[in-house]
Design a protein around this motif. Sequence first.
Motif, PDB file in Angstrom:
ATOM      1  N   LYS A 155      10.043  26.491  23.000  1.00 31.05           N
ATOM      2  CA  LYS A 155      10.823  27.506  22.274  1.00 31.05           C
ATOM      3  C   LYS A 155      10.341  28.913  22.627  1.00 31.05           C
ATOM      4  O   LYS A 155      10.115  29.768  21.762  1.00 31.05           O
ATOM      5  CB  LYS A 155      10.749  27.274  20.759  1.00 31.05           C
ATOM      6  CG  LYS A 155      11.323  25.929  20.311  1.00 31.05           C
ATOM      7  CD  LYS A 155      11.207  25.725  18.817  1.00 31.05           C
ATOM      8  CE  LYS A 155      11.923  24.470  18.349  1.00 31.05           C
ATOM      9  NZ  LYS A 155      11.418  23.238  18.992  1.00 31.05           N
ATOM     10  N   GLU A 174      12.065  25.814  27.156  1.00 29.69           N
ATOM     11  CA  GLU A 174      12.891  25.298  26.049  1.00 29.69           C
ATOM     12  C   GLU A 174      12.067  24.404  25.127  1.00 29.69           C
ATOM     13  O   GLU A 174      12.176  24.489  23.907  1.00 29.69           O
ATOM     14  CB  GLU A 174      14.091  24.527  26.613  1.00 29.69           C
ATOM     15  CG  GLU A 174      15.134  25.409  27.270  1.00 29.69           C
ATOM     16  CD  GLU A 174      16.250  24.607  27.922  1.00 29.69           C
ATOM     17  OE1 GLU A 174      16.165  23.350  27.931  1.00 29.69           O
ATOM     18  OE2 GLU A 174      17.192  25.220  28.461  1.00 29.69           O
ATOM     19  N   HIS A 175      11.240  23.556  25.717  1.00 32.18           N
ATOM     20  CA  HIS A 175      10.389  22.660  24.936  1.00 32.18           C
ATOM     21  C   HIS A 175       9.448  23.444  24.030  1.00 32.18           C
ATOM     22  O   HIS A 175       9.196  23.053  22.884  1.00 32.18           O
ATOM     23  CB  HIS A 175       9.588  21.764  25.878  1.00 32.18           C
ATOM     24  CG  HIS A 175       8.587  20.888  25.203  1.00 32.18           C
ATOM     25  ND1 HIS A 175       8.942  19.821  24.408  1.00 32.18           N
ATOM     26  CD2 HIS A 175       7.219  20.931  25.194  1.00 32.18           C
ATOM     27  CE1 HIS A 175       7.846  19.237  23.942  1.00 32.18           C
ATOM     28  NE2 HIS A 175       6.792  19.888  24.399  1.00 32.18           N
ATOM     29  N   GLU A 177      10.339  33.434  33.719  1.00 34.16           N
ATOM     30  CA  GLU A 177      10.928  32.109  33.931  1.00 34.16           C
ATOM     31  C   GLU A 177      10.966  31.856  35.425  1.00 34.16           C
ATOM     32  O   GLU A 177      11.631  32.573  36.175  1.00 34.16           O
ATOM     33  CB  GLU A 177      12.340  32.024  33.351  1.00 34.16           C
ATOM     34  CG  GLU A 177      12.958  30.646  33.519  1.00 34.16           C
ATOM     35  CD  GLU A 177      14.360  30.545  32.945  1.00 34.16           C
ATOM     36  OE1 GLU A 177      15.258  30.017  33.652  1.00 34.16           O
ATOM     37  OE2 GLU A 177      14.564  31.002  31.795  1.00 34.16           O
ATOM     38  N   GLU A 207      10.490  32.574  24.918  1.00 32.01           N
ATOM     39  CA  GLU A 207      11.349  33.567  25.564  1.00 32.01           C
ATOM     40  C   GLU A 207      10.540  34.295  26.631  1.00 32.01           C
ATOM     41  O   GLU A 207       9.582  35.003  26.312  1.00 32.01           O
ATOM     42  CB  GLU A 207      11.872  34.567  24.529  1.00 32.01           C
ATOM     43  CG  GLU A 207      12.908  34.003  23.579  1.00 32.01           C
ATOM     44  CD  GLU A 207      14.212  33.636  24.281  1.00 32.01           C
ATOM     45  OE1 GLU A 207      14.550  34.281  25.299  1.00 32.01           O
ATOM     46  OE2 GLU A 207      14.875  32.692  23.825  1.00 32.01           O
ATOM     47  N   LYS A 238      12.324  26.058  33.235  1.00 31.33           N
ATOM     48  CA  LYS A 238      13.249  26.364  32.142  1.00 31.33           C
ATOM     49  C   LYS A 238      13.156  25.297  31.052  1.00 31.33           C
ATOM     50  O   LYS A 238      13.191  25.615  29.854  1.00 31.33           O
ATOM     51  CB  LYS A 238      14.682  26.456  32.669  1.00 31.33           C
ATOM     52  CG  LYS A 238      15.709  26.827  31.597  1.00 31.33           C
ATOM     53  CD  LYS A 238      17.102  26.974  32.180  1.00 31.33           C
ATOM     54  CE  LYS A 238      18.099  27.382  31.104  1.00 31.33           C
ATOM     55  NZ  LYS A 238      19.474  27.538  31.662  1.00 31.33           N
TER      56      LYS A 238
END
Length: 344
Positions: free
Chosen positions: A299, A296-297, A285, A301, A292
């Motif tokens: 999904k 998130e968009h 990240e 990790e 970030k």
Amino acid sequence: MQEQTITTVKTDLDNQIQQKIDLKTKPLGALGTLEQIAFKVCQIQETLSPQLKQPSILVCAGDHGITHEKISPFPQEVTFQMVMNFLGGGAAINVFCRQHNINLLVADTGVNYDFEPSEQLLDLKVRKGTRNFAVEPAMTMEECQTAMNNGAAIIEKLHQAGTNIVGFGEMGIGNTTAATALLCKYADYSPYEASGAGTGLDSQGIQHKASVIEKALNLHAKISDPKEILACFGGYEIATICGAILKAAELKMVILSDGFIATSALIAAHAINPNVTDYCLFAHESNEQGHKLMLEHLKAEPILHLGLRLGEGTGSAIAFPIVQSAVNFMNEMSSFEDAGVSNV
């Protein structure tokens, strides 16, 4: 009926992968994220014995017309100067690729400079920099497709030569502005929440950058086709990486997604074909504001959180040995039965 059969086979393989991981000589889940990485690589390669062959990173460089809006503290010449640094072996990506035996390729996709012909530099130049997307689309649709095709062709060659894991890096003054605009358009974020410091803007500079992006989004508000969005706001390096990602997924290669700019190319590829993320591992990240939001968009990790925001593919190069460790434990670590260890 055929779709149901494919789903059943995939579920059976997933169960076998998980069982192999769980029966290694360790408590369940004790290798944490490494277990998730091993599972994903096995899924991608459709095997219980994954291999990482001839890892490669493609770094694409291109200039951006949006720099006319004074959105970067660095002059455009830094793009070609950094390409020369890549070719000389002195950049961070060179250091990390040497350290981890990763094949590094450098491509001129649209730098505003005439390079001398070199075996070290892939000449994929579409044009000497994009247009200013605050005034007009950055690329024509034909130019964008040419860049995408160039990226796909490079991946095809790498795949034929035996590469099955690839990462992407970039260089281009102004490209965090392009990446932010793509994020806002594809994922419906405000430029004021998505804009970051890039190469070192202060708070006033970030506000100016956001206002430029807002103006451009309003100007091109009617554009909705994924490829048109890429052509309007992207860069030649971003379009080249997008095409490369689509081809790598088609060839079932492991894709090591890097930071903010490279992930903007992935978001574009995902808008064109949502299945591409099935082949992605997310290296890190970034410390860049919008990354970030991108993760998130999608999904996603990330593997690492190191505060990086350099680009060049450095996060992917640093994450590669962790992926290698995940594959190695899958192949070389004993099971309870092999080791004669009781599994309670």
